[in-house]
Design a protein around this motif. Structure first.
Motif: not given
Length: 209
Positions: A41-50, A53-57, A62-71
């Motif tokens: 859950m902490a990892l998933l939250l961190g990936l979502i915030l990341l 943040g990166t999209r806003y910046a 590109y790999w964050v979405d896939e990592a979040a799905v596997y988590a």
């Protein structure tokens, strides 16, 4: 002369030891699952915030979405196994609410038996799917094994992270084993072979077993 103690109601030592081993093993697995669920859950939250943040910046990864799905996949299966032991899985109580306490307990035990049969069937399917003897006989050569068996599980990789698909899928056989253990522990508690374990903080859900 001292008469031997009555054996009425006494449990055979072997059966008691097996029951105790099942419950203790289930509780031990549950402890590990709680830690893993918290970490995921902490990892998933961190990936979502990341990702946000990166999209806003303007420089999204590109790999964050896939990592979040596997988590999320691992979190779903491990959390589902833990909820089975905690008796917090979803349940329809239209029938059990109208039964006596004894019959409701029998119905719950039957539900756990069905869940146990499901998890055992899933374990068999995972064994046939991953085929450990087959890949071992091929010398753990994924290409050779795929050519002989037409099972390409060990030759496939994820699209962006390029992780082995079999490693991501490993949570399914793990889930089948832990769920089998948890349902067995629930069964022996429901039929009175062992006292029900209490799990403080996990007893307030509505509409559960």
């Amino acid at each position: 002369m001292v008469k031997p103690a009555s054996r009425a109601g006494a449990r055979p030592p072997v059966r008691s030891a097996v029951v105790r081993a099942i419950v203790v093993a289930s509780e031990g697995v549950l402890v590990v699952e709680k830690v893993l669920v918290a970490m995921l859950m902490a990892l998933l939250l961190g990936l979502i915030l990341l990702n946000v943040g990166t999209r806003y910046a303007g420089s999204s990864l590109y790999w964050v979405d896939e990592a979040a799905v596997y988590a999320m996949v691992w979190l779903t299966f491990i959390g589902g196994s833990a909820l089975t032991r905690l008796r917090l899985d979803f349940a329809m109580t239209l029938v059990s609410d109208r039964l006596s306490a004894a019959n409701a307990t029998r119905l719950k035990a039957l539900a756990h038996v069905i869940a146990c049969l499901f998890s055992l069937g899933l374990a068999v399917m995972c064994w046939n799917w991953m085929d450990p003897p087959g890949i071992a006989a091929a010398g753990f050569d994924a290409r050779s094994y795929a050519g002989d068996s037409f099972n390409f599980l060990y030759t496939e990789y994820t699209q962006t992270l390029e992780w082995p698909v079999w490693l991501i899928s490993l949570v399914i056989p793990i889930f089948s084993v832990t769920m089998t253990l948890h349902t067995l522990a629930n069964i022996v508690e429901e039929i009175g072979l062992a006292p029900k374990r209490l799990h403080p903080g996990f007893g307030s859900a509505e509409g559960v077993n």
